[in-house]
Motif scaffolding. Structure first.
Motif, short mmCIF file in Angstrom:
data_model
loop_
_atom_site.label_atom_id
_atom_site.label_comp_id
_atom_site.label_asym_id
_atom_site.label_seq_id
_atom_site.Cartn_x
_atom_site.Cartn_y
_atom_site.Cartn_z
N VAL A 1 0.63 -0.94 0.37
CA VAL A 1 -0.33 -0.24 0.28
C VAL A 1 1.16 1.63 -0.13
O VAL A 1 1.95 1.01 0.86
N VAL A 2 0.64 1.83 -1.00
CA VAL A 2 1.95 3.33 -0.70
C VAL A 2 0.27 4.76 -0.02
O VAL A 2 -0.24 5.02 -0.41
N ILE A 3 1.08 5.26 0.67
CA ILE A 3 0.86 6.45 0.85
C ILE A 3 1.29 7.88 0.89
O ILE A 3 2.84 7.47 0.97
N GLY A 4 1.13 9.01 0.76
CA GLY A 4 1.92 9.53 0.74
C GLY A 4 1.44 11.23 0.71
O GLY A 4 0.60 10.95 0.34
N ALA A 5 2.61 12.92 0.88
CA ALA A 5 2.09 14.10 1.07
C ALA A 5 3.06 14.54 0.79
O ALA A 5 4.32 14.62 1.72
N GLY A 6 2.83 15.20 -0.21
CA GLY A 6 4.05 17.41 -0.21
C GLY A 6 3.99 16.56 -2.12
O GLY A 6 2.91 16.73 -2.46
N LYS A 7 4.31 18.14 -2.10
CA LYS A 7 4.83 18.20 -3.37
C LYS A 7 5.43 17.58 -4.18
O LYS A 7 5.47 17.78 -5.80
N GLU B 1 -7.92 11.49 5.27
CA GLU B 1 -9.11 10.57 5.82
C GLU B 1 -8.94 8.91 5.06
O GLU B 1 -8.90 7.64 5.15
N ARG B 2 -8.59 9.59 3.58
CA ARG B 2 -8.39 8.62 2.64
C ARG B 2 -7.83 7.82 3.02
O ARG B 2 -7.44 6.59 2.60
N ILE B 3 -6.09 8.39 3.10
CA ILE B 3 -4.76 7.64 3.55
C ILE B 3 -5.57 6.72 5.04
O ILE B 3 -4.02 5.66 4.84
N LEU B 4 -5.72 7.24 5.95
CA LEU B 4 -6.07 6.94 6.77
C LEU B 4 -6.79 5.28 6.61
O LEU B 4 -6.28 4.13 7.43
N GLN B 5 -7.96 5.75 5.93
CA GLN B 5 -8.86 4.35 5.82
C GLN B 5 -7.84 3.08 4.74
O GLN B 5 -7.94 2.23 5.41
N GLY B 6 -6.82 4.19 4.30
CA GLY B 6 -6.02 2.90 3.53
C GLY B 6 -5.22 2.13 3.54
O GLY B 6 -4.89 0.45 3.22
N VAL B 7 -4.68 2.29 5.30
CA VAL B 7 -3.54 1.53 5.88
C VAL B 7 -4.23 0.44 7.24
O VAL B 7 -4.44 -0.30 8.13
N GLN B 8 -6.07 0.16 6.85
CA GLN B 8 -6.68 0.00 8.35
C GLN B 8 -6.80 -1.27 7.57
O GLN B 8 -6.61 -2.21 7.26
N GLY B 9 -6.84 -2.58 9.48
CA GLY B 9 -6.32 -3.93 8.64
C GLY B 9 -5.58 -4.20 8.15
O GLY B 9 -5.93 -5.17 7.03
N LEU B 10 -4.57 -4.05 7.85
CA LEU B 10 -3.24 -4.88 6.94
C LEU B 10 -2.27 -5.98 7.90
O LEU B 10 -2.64 -5.26 9.53
N SER B 11 -2.11 -6.37 7.93
CA SER B 11 -1.02 -7.66 8.47
C SER B 11 0.16 -7.81 8.92
O SER B 11 0.92 -6.35 7.92
N GLU B 12 1.26 -8.21 9.41
CA GLU B 12 2.89 -8.22 8.68
C GLU B 12 2.83 -8.44 8.22
O GLU B 12 4.54 -8.34 7.88
N GLN C 1 6.10 2.61 -11.94
CA GLN C 1 7.17 2.54 -13.21
C GLN C 1 7.65 1.16 -12.53
O GLN C 1 7.60 0.46 -13.35
N ALA C 2 8.74 1.70 -11.03
CA ALA C 2 9.35 -0.01 -10.96
C ALA C 2 9.42 -0.65 -10.15
O ALA C 2 9.49 -1.58 -10.03
N TRP C 3 7.71 -0.98 -9.93
CA TRP C 3 7.82 -1.85 -8.51
C TRP C 3 7.20 -3.07 -9.30
O TRP C 3 6.06 -3.44 -10.66
N PRO C 4 7.78 -4.17 -8.78
CA PRO C 4 7.68 -5.76 -9.78
C PRO C 4 6.60 -5.85 -8.96
O PRO C 4 5.40 -7.72 -10.12
N GLY C 5 5.75 -5.77 -8.07
CA GLY C 5 4.25 -6.65 -7.59
C GLY C 5 3.10 -5.63 -7.96
O GLY C 5 2.93 -4.82 -8.81
N GLU C 6 2.33 -6.39 -7.37
CA GLU C 6 1.52 -5.48 -7.28
C GLU C 6 1.33 -4.76 -6.13
O GLU C 6 2.17 -4.16 -5.08
N LEU C 7 0.09 -3.22 -5.98
CA LEU C 7 0.44 -2.11 -5.29
C LEU C 7 -1.21 -1.52 -5.17
O LEU C 7 -1.37 -1.39 -6.76
N SER C 8 -1.26 -0.79 -4.53
CA SER C 8 -2.37 0.48 -4.97
C SER C 8 -2.48 1.15 -3.55
O SER C 8 -0.97 1.47 -2.69
N GLY C 9 -2.61 2.74 -3.73
CA GLY C 9 -2.96 3.65 -2.89
C GLY C 9 -2.94 5.12 -3.16
O GLY C 9 -4.09 5.10 -3.95
#
Length: 422
Positions: free
Chosen positions: A41-47, A100-111, A58-66
């Protein structure tokens, strides 16, 4: 390109561009963590967050969202990561929605899951989620007062973090138990993770008492709800050594010093003798300019500490205490004060700009001066001293056609100041 081979302004722009290019988000490719067993899961903030997201996906070899949030006009095309835009430097409702969307996106994750957080300068205003009892209008008023009072970025962020539900390490807590890797572009003196974007994924050494001290120091009149929250101290931010942050790792991918060293190397290649003052210049922009002018005069008169042709380089983040009604910008104010202090000293040219392409809240990155700056202004009837008193560096350089306008640079490693003596 030799010193003689191009205009003075072109050479200064070249050095600025070299610094900016060195700090581009493509550096993220050298710092990527391994693909996890579970989700990414990708999150972030800034210019720079949107461009960082584009490079990453573009570089990430696996699945991702965020979801990442950036300043209006600083978006970049992405396919798997959602890019939202919000207001900077004063937050708006879009910043609250993004948080709020960023916080929602990191809920319920596992180790087995991985969160990659992309941070850069501007993230503090863009990632806005007021603490319980504080409204967005309250946060907006606090931001306006902090921006106008001349407080340093660490002081501003101490207040912001303690009025927020997501800053000061709180976002890191929300990501647990997933592994969290923050990839950050620093825009602060000292490259302190706790200060960059108000440290949403870093331990926070500041306290409610520190925030109240900033309010008292600058005589701020905060909204009643903000004042009450700072006094109540409902829940302190996680401190260094907090076991709840054991899952979090922080990696700096670009820094102000990196950019300055790149510009210095290019200047030396072109035959300039470089005096690098460092990346930690703070204080009032107009006062810092006087110090720089004194160094320039020493070089001009005595050939020390370096001989001509010379380049004085510095970075950091100065402040402007707003007393007038001008359009401001700390780099424009620095240059206007510098021009007045140099008073037409022959052979001296300068550029000062914010590496994100935005000087304060205007459309320019900064501006340029030359030995005839004051003379040209006088011909146009533009009073340099009066404009400085009114904090109107922008208006002064706009009248002369000497603003530096780059548009979004997709990075942010603080201010870049170059004074060239030929």
């Amino acid at each position: 390109m030799s010193i003689e081979g191009g205009s003075h302004g072109k050479l200064l722009r070249l050095l600025f561009g070299h610094a900016v290019e060195t700090a581009q988000p493509k550096r993220i490719l050298d710092f990527l963590p391994p693909v996890p067993k579970g989700r990414t899961v990708v999150i972030g903030a800034g210019k720079a967050a949107a461009e960082m997201a584009r490079v990453l996906e573009q570089a990430w070899p696996g699945e991702l969202s965020g979801v990442v949030v950036t300043r209006y006009g600083h978006a970049a095309p992405t396919e798997r990561i959602t890019v939202l835009e919000a207001s900077h430097p004063v937050p708006d409702p879009a910043g609250c929605v993004a948080a709020e969307r960023i916080l929602q996106g990191v809920q319920g994750l596992s180790e087995d899951d991985l969160v990659i957080c992309l941070l850069s300068g501007g993230g503090s205003a863009l990632l806005t989620l007021p603490a319980d009892g504080v409204s967005l209008a309250d946060k907006q008023e606090v931001s306006r007062q902090l921006l106008a009072c001349g407080a340093g970025i660490d002081e501003m962020n101490a207040v912001r973090k303690h009025l927020s539900a997501i800053k000061g390490g709180r976002l890191a807590l929300a990501c647990a138990p997933a592994k969290l890797v923050t990839l950050a572009i620093s825009d602060v003196v000292g490259d302190d993770p706790a200060v960059i974007a108000s440290g949403p994924t870093a331990a926070d050494p500041s306290t409610y008492a520190d925030a109240r001290a900033v309010v008292a120091k600058y005589g701020l009149a905060l909204p009643p709800a903000a004042t009450a929250l700072l006094a109540a101290e409902p829940d302190e931010t996680p401190k260094p050594g907090d076991a709840r942050l054991a899952h979090a790792e922080y990696r700096l991918i670009a820094t102000p010093q990196l950019a300055l060293r790149a510009a210095a190397a290019e200047a030396e290649r072109l035959g300039l003798n470089v005096l690098l003052l460092g990346d930690s210049i703070e204080g009032e922009a107009r006062e810092a300019a006087k110090v720089h002018a004194g160094i320039a005069r020493q070089i001009a008169a005595h050939g020390s500490p370096v001989a001509r042709p010379a380049l004085i380089l510095s970075g950091g983040e100065t402040t402007v205490t707003l007393k007038g009604k001008g359009r401001g910008g700390r780099n424009s104010e620095f240059l206007l004060s510098l021009a007045i202090a140099l008073n037409g000293l022959p052979g001296v040219y300068a550029l000062a700009a914010d590496t994100d392409g935005i000087d304060g809240s205007e459309d320019n990155a900064g501006a340029l001066i030359s030995p005839d700056t004051l003379a040209r202004a006088a011909v146009l009837g533009v009073d340099a001293g009066a404009r400085l008193a009114d904090n109107d560096g922008y208006g002064f350089f706009a009248a002369l056609g000497d603003l530096l306008i780059t548009g979004p640079t997709h990075t942010n490693v603080n201010d870049f100041r170059a004074i060239m003596l030929l």
